[in-house]
Enzyme design. Structure first.
Site, PDB file in Angstrom:
ATOM      1  CG  ASN A 245      -1.963   1.344   0.930  1.00 42.42           C
ATOM      2  OD1 ASN A 245      -2.649   1.058   0.445  1.00 42.42           O
ATOM      3  ND2 ASN A 245      -1.827   2.269   1.837  1.00 42.42           N
TER       4      ASN A 245
ATOM      5  CE1 TYR B   3      -2.955   6.662   4.891  1.00 42.73           C
ATOM      6  CE2 TYR B   3      -0.726   5.762   5.048  1.00 42.73           C
ATOM      7  CZ  TYR B   3      -2.103   5.656   4.744  1.00 42.73           C
ATOM      8  OH  TYR B   3      -2.505   4.551   4.077  1.00 42.73           O
ATOM      9  NE  ARG B   4      -1.617  15.515  11.167  1.00 42.92           N
ATOM     10  CZ  ARG B   4      -2.749  15.541  11.185  1.00 42.92           C
ATOM     11  NH1 ARG B   4      -3.622  15.706  10.201  1.00 42.92           N
ATOM     12  NH2 ARG B   4      -3.173  15.147  12.439  1.00 42.92           N
TER      13      ARG B   4
ATOM     14  CD1 TRP C 202      -1.796   4.743  10.938  1.00 46.63           C
ATOM     15  CD2 TRP C 202      -0.227   4.253   9.196  1.00 46.63           C
ATOM     16  NE1 TRP C 202      -0.970   3.943  11.405  1.00 46.63           N
ATOM     17  CE2 TRP C 202      -0.032   3.548  10.581  1.00 46.63           C
ATOM     18  CE3 TRP C 202       0.674   4.380   8.416  1.00 46.63           C
ATOM     19  CZ2 TRP C 202       1.075   2.567  10.483  1.00 46.63           C
ATOM     20  CZ3 TRP C 202       1.728   3.381   8.139  1.00 46.63           C
ATOM     21  CH2 TRP C 202       1.786   2.599   9.578  1.00 46.63           C
TER      22      TRP C 202
ATOM     23  CD  GLU D 130      -2.284   2.769  -2.990  1.00 51.32           C
ATOM     24  OE1 GLU D 130      -1.442   1.557  -2.679  1.00 51.32           O
ATOM     25  OE2 GLU D 130      -3.391   3.050  -2.278  1.00 51.32           O
TER      26      GLU D 130
ATOM     27  CG  ASP E 187      -6.401  18.154   9.133  1.00 51.52           C
ATOM     28  OD1 ASP E 187      -6.118  17.867   7.922  1.00 51.52           O
ATOM     29  OD2 ASP E 187      -6.088  17.163  10.062  1.00 51.52           O
TER      30      ASP E 187
END
Ligand SMILES: Cc1cc2nc3c(=O)[nH]c(=O)nc-3n(C[C@H](O)[C@H](O)[C@H](O)COP(=O)(O)O)c2cc1C
Length: 499
Positions: free
Chosen positions: A177, A181-182, A195, A241, A291
């Site tokens: 995967n 994600y920050r 995540w 991906e 965010d």
């Protein structure tokens, strides 16, 4: 022509007049974010930026430039995927999904090029010295303080990696995967991995924690643009991906073995941060973080990554983005996903004509859907189906309208929707999982959802009054006015979509 590296993409943007180089020193502590935010708020998303002299948190000059807003306009998003319009990708997917086996040997042979093209997509592991490992920091050389991580907003819990490809592997099925994600820096060699619980990386981590095994994690930064975008795409957990990126760029993604982890990473990456998560270790505080809702997400507990190596190209560029009050760069990344995934949604919900997530709705708060309604209750069928699909399950408000409404024009969608509802009759509440970032739901990631049936009502749905038509001028009058229009000295005016 296929773009293989971030540097190539930046040079294409430069040639197209889509890039501004900021040559003066700019601090990574808030200053860079404020500049990027102002640019992203310019009409159409502003230009891409390369900060050539970022100043690190300790006041020294970063050895690496920072690129930001690379995907932050319709044009650049399309350029990143090598298309004129994002719908071209959707059309390619539709073609693949509709591949019928033609009759006769000649017809069957005509399928071959398409099938051969499919065979080109899987990533290939390259042997030899990859560009992403031209420089390798290990042991005492590993120092995240030397990378240009950004502190975006004043109340953020720390400095962040904001545009990563986080690579993990499903321990059961072995499927890779790649997620965006920050990641917050917590020390010289440690990071907190944000995540969210609904994401695939988090599922892999829960599996590893159940097994009590150390989890290898790699964080790649910069690569071919389709790979960078694909990390943000909500693909099913069974789809790698990098395979999807190969499909998008019509050429395989080159991978290489990581130096200290049992994972493969992009051979053309600018940086790769290799490490592991130990499930036996306590979680660490991540956040707060300004965010993409436009609000701070509160601090919470997330797993800690221990960095074992940092590898990089000889002259790497550090890619970043910022999120905050919309619209921001992520609107364009999400918009690409919206366009690309339309054919896949139609596969299981064929009455869907189009859908749109306006920037103010930050993806999960508002989704307009247009459908070809053919029987009573169909709007509710579509809502239920959408709430049962992957990350669409997190959608807070779904508004269903008839097929002729252009949902990609939110003004038109609101105009029709608000006209067509009897609120008590046409609104339905249901319960379900909520986005981690939703701060108003009654509980963390659990709350109510609203569906609005704004389609034309049918007699079987209890509507016995006459339903009016939309106002439109007749064609003969329009033609007469068209003929005299140029002589009137008036500006052209957009028309209204026909029912
Ligand atoms: C700029 C940007 C930042 C993101 N940050 C996060 C994040 O911190 N945590 C998260 O779970 N998802 C984040 N997302 C959304 C995920 O990238 C997205 O849901 C993706 O589909 C996740 O991949 P996965 O389905 O393989 O888990 C972000 C998306 C973008 C475009």
């Amino acid at each position: 022509m296929t773009i293989d590296t971030l540097a190539e993409f930046i040079s294409r943007l430069d040639d197209a007049g889509e890039l501004v180089r900021v040559r003066r020193p700019v601090s990574l502590d808030l200053e860079l974010c404020e500049i990027a935010d102002r640019v992203m708020k310019q009409p159409g998303g502003g230009k891409a930026l390369v900060f050539e002299q970022p100043i690190l948190m300790d006041g020294s000059r970063s050895a690496f430039p920072v690129a930001i807003n690379l995907f932050g306009s319709m044009r650049r998003m399309s350029m990143s995927l090598g298309v004129e319009s994002l719908d071209e990708v959707g059309a390619r997917i539709t073609e693949l999904l509709e591949m019928k086996v033609p009759k006769g040997i000649i017809g069957k042979l005509s399928l071959l090029p398409k099938l051969l093209e499919l065979g080109k997509f899987p990533p290939r592991v390259r042997h030899g010295a990859p560009a992403s490992q031209e420089i390798v920091w290990r042991g005492d050389d590993v120092n995240l303080d030397k990378l240009p991580l950004i502190k975006c907003w004043p109340e953020d819990g720390g400095a962040y990696i904001t545009f990563p490809m986080v690579i993990t592997r499903d321990p059961k099925r072995g499927i890779r995967n790649v997620g965006m994600y920050r990641i917050m820096q917590t020390g010289k060699t440690t990071l907190a991995m944000h995540w969210q619980r609904h994401k695939v990386g988090a599922a892999h981590w829960r599996e590893m924690a159940e097994r009590g095994e150390r989890m290898p994690v790699c964080i790649a930064l910069g690569a071919d643009p389709p790979s960078m975008y694909s990390a943000s795409a909500p693909l099913p957990p069974t789809v790698d991906e990098f395979l999807f990126a190969g499909f998008l760029r019509r050429a395989p993604v080159s991978l290489t073995k990581a130096v200290t982890c049992d994972l493969e990473v992009p051979a053309e990456a600018d940086f790769v941060i290799e490490g592991y998560i130990d499930p036996a270790e306590p979680l660490v505080t991540e956040g707060p973080f300004g965010d993409h809702t436009g609000f701070y997400s509160l601090a919470d507990l997330y797993p800690q990554v221990h960095v074992t190596a940092i590898t990089m190209r000889r002259s790497p560029i550090f890619p970043a983005t910022i999120v905050g009050r919309p619209p921001m760069e992520d609107f364009y990344l999400g918009h690409a996903t919206e366009r690309i995934f339309l054919p896949l949604l139609k596969l299981t919900i064929p009455e869907i004509v189009d859908y749109h997530m306006p920037a103010e709705g930050i993806f999960h708060n508002l989704v307009f859907v247009s459908i070809k309604k053919e029987y009573p209750g169909q709007a509710y069928k579509v809502m239920n189906a959408l709430w049962g699909q992957g990350l669409m399950s997190l959608a807070k408000v779904l508004i269903v309208v008839d097929h002729w409404v252009n949902v990609r024009d939110p003004q038109e969608a609101w105009w029709v929707a608000l006209n067509n509802i009897d609120p008590q009759r046409d609104a339905r509440f249901t319960m379900g999982p909520m986005d981690v970032l939703d701060h108003s739901s009654r509980a963390f990631t659990y709350g109510s959802k609203l569906g609005l049936d704004a389609t034309k009502k049918l007699p079987e749905e209890g509507f016995t009054r006459e339903w009016p038509g939309v106002i439109e001028m007749d064609d003969a009058t329009k033609r007469r006015v068209d003929a005299i229009w140029p002589s009137l000295g008036l500006e052209a005016k957009p028309g209204v979509t026909k029912p």
